[in-house]
Design an enzyme around this catalytic site. Structure first.
Site, PDB file in Angstrom:
ATOM      1  N   ASP A  29      -7.095  -2.481  -7.272  1.00  0.00           N
ATOM      2  CA  ASP A  29      -7.786  -3.050  -6.112  1.00  0.00           C
ATOM      3  C   ASP A  29      -7.848  -4.556  -6.284  1.00  0.00           C
ATOM      4  OD1 ASP A  29      -9.521  -2.212  -3.650  1.00  0.00           O
ATOM      5  OD2 ASP A  29     -10.642  -3.813  -4.639  1.00  0.00           O
TER       6      ASP A  29
ATOM      7  N   ARG B  31       0.822  -1.213   0.000  1.00  0.00           N
ATOM      8  CA  ARG B  31       0.000   0.000   0.000  1.00  0.00           C
ATOM      9  C   ARG B  31       0.858   1.266   0.000  1.00  0.00           C
ATOM     10  NH1 ARG B  31      -3.930  -1.624   4.731  1.00  0.00           N
ATOM     11  NH2 ARG B  31      -5.115  -3.312   3.778  1.00  0.00           N
TER      12      ARG B  31
ATOM     13  N   ARG C 176      -6.950  11.614  -5.417  1.00  0.00           N
ATOM     14  CA  ARG C 176      -8.213  10.908  -5.119  1.00  0.00           C
ATOM     15  C   ARG C 176      -9.384  11.891  -5.125  1.00  0.00           C
ATOM     16  NH1 ARG C 176     -12.529   9.800  -3.624  1.00  0.00           N
ATOM     17  NH2 ARG C 176     -13.292   8.159  -2.224  1.00  0.00           N
TER      18      ARG C 176
ATOM     19  N   TYR D 198     -14.902 -12.075  -0.089  1.00  0.00           N
ATOM     20  CA  TYR D 198     -15.693 -10.883  -0.405  1.00  0.00           C
ATOM     21  C   TYR D 198     -16.913 -11.239  -1.249  1.00  0.00           C
ATOM     22  CZ  TYR D 198     -11.871  -7.941   1.314  1.00  0.00           C
ATOM     23  OH  TYR D 198     -10.930  -7.320   2.103  1.00  0.00           O
TER      24      TYR D 198
ATOM     25  N   ARG E 241      -3.326   6.492   1.141  1.00  0.00           N
ATOM     26  CA  ARG E 241      -3.877   7.658   1.828  1.00  0.00           C
ATOM     27  C   ARG E 241      -2.931   8.339   2.803  1.00  0.00           C
ATOM     28  NH1 ARG E 241      -9.350   5.204   4.090  1.00  0.00           N
ATOM     29  NH2 ARG E 241      -8.038   3.329   4.162  1.00  0.00           N
TER      30      ARG E 241
END
Length: 355
Positions: free
Chosen positions: A76, A26, A39, A153, A30
């Site tokens: 993703d 990652r 973003r 998921y 963020r």
């Protein structure tokens, strides 16, 4: 042709390196103010991830800021089930959601292997654009979620802490669950191969939720399907070997099993001693990891000490192969300057183990 800085690739292939290479799970994310700005400009996470120009921009942000030894494609892990038509969206504060959860025979039977040149073309387009922008400076890593993690998921319809629906199907209808996993394994292999053909230099399979399984179930429902993926990967492209990395969070009970599936490297979380794992696998595979991401909330002195401790734990590289990384993804509240301390210390301190 290998990138100018191919230290990461050499470490994965257990070739001689001058220092321990580092990249971070990652690393485009963020915690970087430039990521947050991009973003916001994109409008939504999906608009960011599905636009090759934005994906290229955020992939490059951390490698422009820090002297990292590899870039990783910004995407993703849920692109494959989204391309299967399950309807992926991201709700603020809730994480990923699918319109259709895969919980019955009809839905399982409707699953298919997406054509990477169809609904997933935005990913390979991003790879091409990123490779051009990197200009062969450092390697680019492609990736996918593992068949089991994707299934979690898909069956839950989103994130879960208990995986109740997944485990209910796994124990009550293992035939259905195996069918999902088989489809996912074929889809992941095809997807990663498309990334390789588009130009990535290495690939990684993220098995985020495999560690939630009981011992026998991990081997049957997670590891066996990661092996199918690894078996199906392109191993060489344009005369260069394409190394593969597999990572299960919570992998401590299965270190030797994971090392035997044919991948070039195994990622380890911070609960495992690199030195002990290295003895167990007898340098058959390279190891990646495994600093606790929370260390990056400490001060500079502690960050440097803890980085050295991880390098010391692995020890003399010799014919081993160590890629420094965090034991999982970098936290979104990590101070960006702390990453600089980490990268500098890994590069400088590790040289004494590469004589």
């Amino acid at each position: 042709m290998r990138p100018a800085n191919d230290t990461f690739l050499r470490a994965l292939l257990k070739e001689k390196t001058e220092y321990t290479p580092i990249w971070l799970m990652r690393q485009a994310g963020r915690y970087l103010p430039e990521y947050r700005a991009t973003r916001a400009e994109a409008g939504s996470f999906m608009d960011l991830a599905m636009n090759p120009h934005y994906a290229c921009e955020v992939t490059l942000q951390p490698v422009e800021r820090y002297p990292l030894d590899a870039a990783i494609l910004f995407s993703d892990i849920l692109t494959i089930p989204d391309a299967m038509g399950l309807g992926l969206s991201f709700q603020a504060g809730e994480g990923p959601k699918f319109e259709k959860a895969v919980r019955d025979e009809e839905t399982v039977n409707s699953l298919f292997v997406p054509d990477p040149c169809g609904k997933l073309k935005y990913v390979t387009d991003a790879v091409v654009e990123i490779k051009k922008a990197l200009n062969n400076r450092i390697p680019l890593i492609g990736f996918s979620g593992s068949p089991f993690t994707l299934a979690c998921y898909m069956v839950e319809g989103g994130s879960s802490s208990s995986f109740q629906n997944v485990k209910k199907m796994m124990y009550q209808r293992p035939d259905l669950f195996h069918k999902i996993l088989e489809t996912n394994a074929q889809a992941v292999a095809a997807y990663l191969n498309a990334q390789i053909e588009a130009g990535v230099n290495a690939v990684m399979v993220f098995d985020t939720w495999g560690g939630s399984l009981a011992h026998r179930q991990y081997k049957e429902f997670s590891l066996a399907y990661m092996k199918k993926v690894v078996d199906g990967l392109i191993k060489e492209q344009d005369g260069e070997r394409i190394p593969s990395i597999v990572f299960t969070k919570g992998s401590a009970p299965w270190v030797t099993d994971i090392a035997s599936i044919g991948a070039n490297a195994m990622g380890l979380d911070w609960t495992v001693s690199l030195g002990e794992a290295r003895k167990l696998v007898q340098d058959k595979v390279a190891l990646q990891g495994n600093l606790d991401p929370s260390v990056l909330f400490a001060d500079e002195k502690v960050i440097r000490e803890q980085a050295c401790a991880v390098i010391d734990d692995f020890g003399m590289v010799g014919n081993g192969g160590h890629v420094f990384n965090l034991g999982h993804g970098i936290d979104k509240t990590t101070p960006p300057e702390n990453v600089q301390y980490l990268v500098d210390e890994v590069h400088n301190y590790s040289k004494k183990y590469h004589l």
